[in-house]
Scaffold this motif. Structure first.
Motif, mmCIF file in Angstrom:
data_model
loop_
_atom_site.group_PDB
_atom_site.id
_atom_site.type_symbol
_atom_site.label_atom_id
_atom_site.label_comp_id
_atom_site.label_asym_id
_atom_site.label_seq_id
_atom_site.Cartn_x
_atom_site.Cartn_y
_atom_site.Cartn_z
ATOM 1 N N ALA A 344 0.823 -1.210 0.000
ATOM 2 C CA ALA A 344 0.000 0.000 0.000
ATOM 3 C C ALA A 344 0.857 1.261 0.000
ATOM 4 N N ALA A 345 1.899 1.293 0.847
ATOM 5 C CA ALA A 345 2.750 2.486 0.912
ATOM 6 C C ALA A 345 3.485 2.698 -0.399
ATOM 7 N N PHE A 346 3.912 1.611 -1.051
ATOM 8 C CA PHE A 346 4.596 1.711 -2.339
ATOM 9 C C PHE A 346 3.684 2.353 -3.381
ATOM 10 N N LEU A 347 2.392 2.054 -3.289
ATOM 11 C CA LEU A 347 1.413 2.634 -4.223
ATOM 12 C C LEU A 347 0.859 3.960 -3.715
ATOM 13 N N MET A 348 1.484 4.480 -2.630
ATOM 14 C CA MET A 348 1.083 5.763 -2.046
ATOM 15 C C MET A 348 -0.365 5.749 -1.591
ATOM 16 N N LEU A 349 -0.781 4.626 -1.018
ATOM 17 C CA LEU A 349 -2.115 4.501 -0.451
ATOM 18 C C LEU A 349 -2.023 4.620 1.068
ATOM 19 N N ASP A 350 -2.936 5.380 1.644
ATOM 20 C CA ASP A 350 -2.940 5.600 3.088
ATOM 21 C C ASP A 350 -3.703 4.473 3.767
ATOM 22 N N HIS A 351 -3.063 3.309 3.836
ATOM 23 C CA HIS A 351 -3.703 2.162 4.470
ATOM 24 C C HIS A 351 -2.627 1.301 5.108
ATOM 25 N N PRO A 352 -2.789 0.897 6.352
ATOM 26 C CA PRO A 352 -1.773 0.073 7.014
ATOM 27 C C PRO A 352 -1.756 -1.347 6.476
#
Length: 365
Positions: A344-352
């Motif tokens: 998720a962080a790699f795709l710049m998504l705000d989700h743990p």
């Protein structure tokens, strides 16, 4: 180091409420998928641990965590590393696969590679308290032995410079490492630290998108790229491969104890983890199923929670469960667990990141 970070069962709903619209409902809409821990930072491999707990490699934070699936409690066991991607344990020690950042296209390797665990790829061995007791430099082995036989060229000079350990399996006398950069499964002797080549999956050239595809000089086809390794009944070993993210190019190779192929499970895409239960049923993570890869920007109503699935393979029968961006899988105490929202962080998504329990009723034909 043992630091209790958070107790998250019950807090999972709060974390999901902070996610983009549509995310929370995506997990709830698929019966049989239960979040047992959240707040993780890029979870990759998940392994069984002592006291019915799970080990989780957290790539984004460089940590190894222990998760209690009964309570959701997450405890940090190892910290201070970089690119932690795989973890297993045996004999009171943790075996941690650490990767490396993706090199810039055309860039030459640094004159002195960074230390293992600090940007350099390899295997880090710690004691039960998370203290590093040994490091194994897998890039050095790759440079000296080049298991897949492929060579890159930078500024006209031959360079074979990739090692990116992604998953580990600790056995009685050895640790098997799925090295996604070296395109090989390596074996590390637990006593001596000696590294050897265990299995090299072949280049895939028999599916559309791979046949005749340009690769390193002298090579065509899609690199297999090992991503997972698990042990099943009768000591057989299962190795998942990414297959260059081309539809149908991913594989699971079934090996004997010596690394000889006894079976191949085909027609998979972007396989990033594998687990096997006591009955020989195989479970494979498909990281990017449903992603609009190569199709331009996603539609405005595109829901990232619908990306990814876990495939259950029971002989000739296959069924799938929708799990968001899955990587590592493990069967522990009869239950199937997986890492979700792992990139998720790699795709710049705000989700743990999460660890989820995947029940049998989650799978549909």
């Amino acid at each position: 180091m043992r630091t209790c970070r958070r107790t998250v069962v019950g807090a999972a709903a709060v974390a999901l409420l902070a996610a983009p619209a549509g995310v929370a409902g995506a997990q709830e809409d698929h019966g049989g998928i239960e979040t047992v821990a959240t707040g993780l930072s890029g979870p990759r491999q998940v392994s069984a641990y002592e006291d019915d707990r799970l080990l989780v490699a957290e790539s984004d934070s460089g940590e190894v965590a222990s998760v209690d699936p009964a309570t959701g409690e997450v405890t940090t066991l190892v910290s201070g590393l970089q690119f932690v991607q795989g973890v297993d344990h045996r004999g009171g020690q943790l075996y941690v696969a650490v990767g490396t950042a993706e090199p810039e296209p055309g860039a030459a390797p640094p004159p002195e590679p960074p230390a293992v665990g600090q940007g350099g790829p390899g295997l880090v061995v710690t004691d039960a308290e998370g203290i590093v007791v040994e490091t194994i430099d897998l890039l050095a082995y790759e440079l000296a032995n080049n298991p897949d036989g492929q060579t890159q060229f930078v500024d006209g000079a031959p360079v074979d410079a990739l090692s990116n350990p992604f998953a580990v399996l600790a056995q009685r006398g050895r640790v098997l490492v799925a090295d996604a950069g070296a395109n090989a499964v390596l074996s590390v002797d637990r006593e001596s630290g000696e590294v050897s080549t265990f299995f090299v999956p072949p280049v895939v050239d028999d599916v559309p998108g791979c046949e005749g595809a340009p690769n390193n000089p002298g090579t065509t086809g899609c690199d297999s790229v090992p991503t997972g390794v698990a042990e099943g009944p009768e000591g057989r070993l299962y190795v998942s491969t990414l297959g260059a993210e081309v539809a149908g190019a991913a594989r699971v190779y079934v090996l004997d104890r010596r690394g000889e192929v006894v079976d191949v499970i085909e027609d998979l895409t972007s396989a990033t983890g594998v687990a096997v239960d006591d009955d020989g049923t195989v479970y494979v993570s498909d990281l990017l199923e449903g992603a609009p890869v190569g199709e331009g920007p996603p539609a405005p109503d595109f829901d990232p929670a619908t990306v990814g699935e876990v495939v259950r393979i029971d002989g000739e029968d296959r069924s799938t469960a929708q799990v968001t961006m899955p990587t590592g899988l493990v069967v522990s105490d009869g239950e199937l667990y997986g890492a979700a929202w792992s990139i998720a962080a790699f795709l710049m998504l705000d989700h743990p990141g999460e660890v989820v329990r995947i029940g049998s009723d989650a799978f549909a034909e």
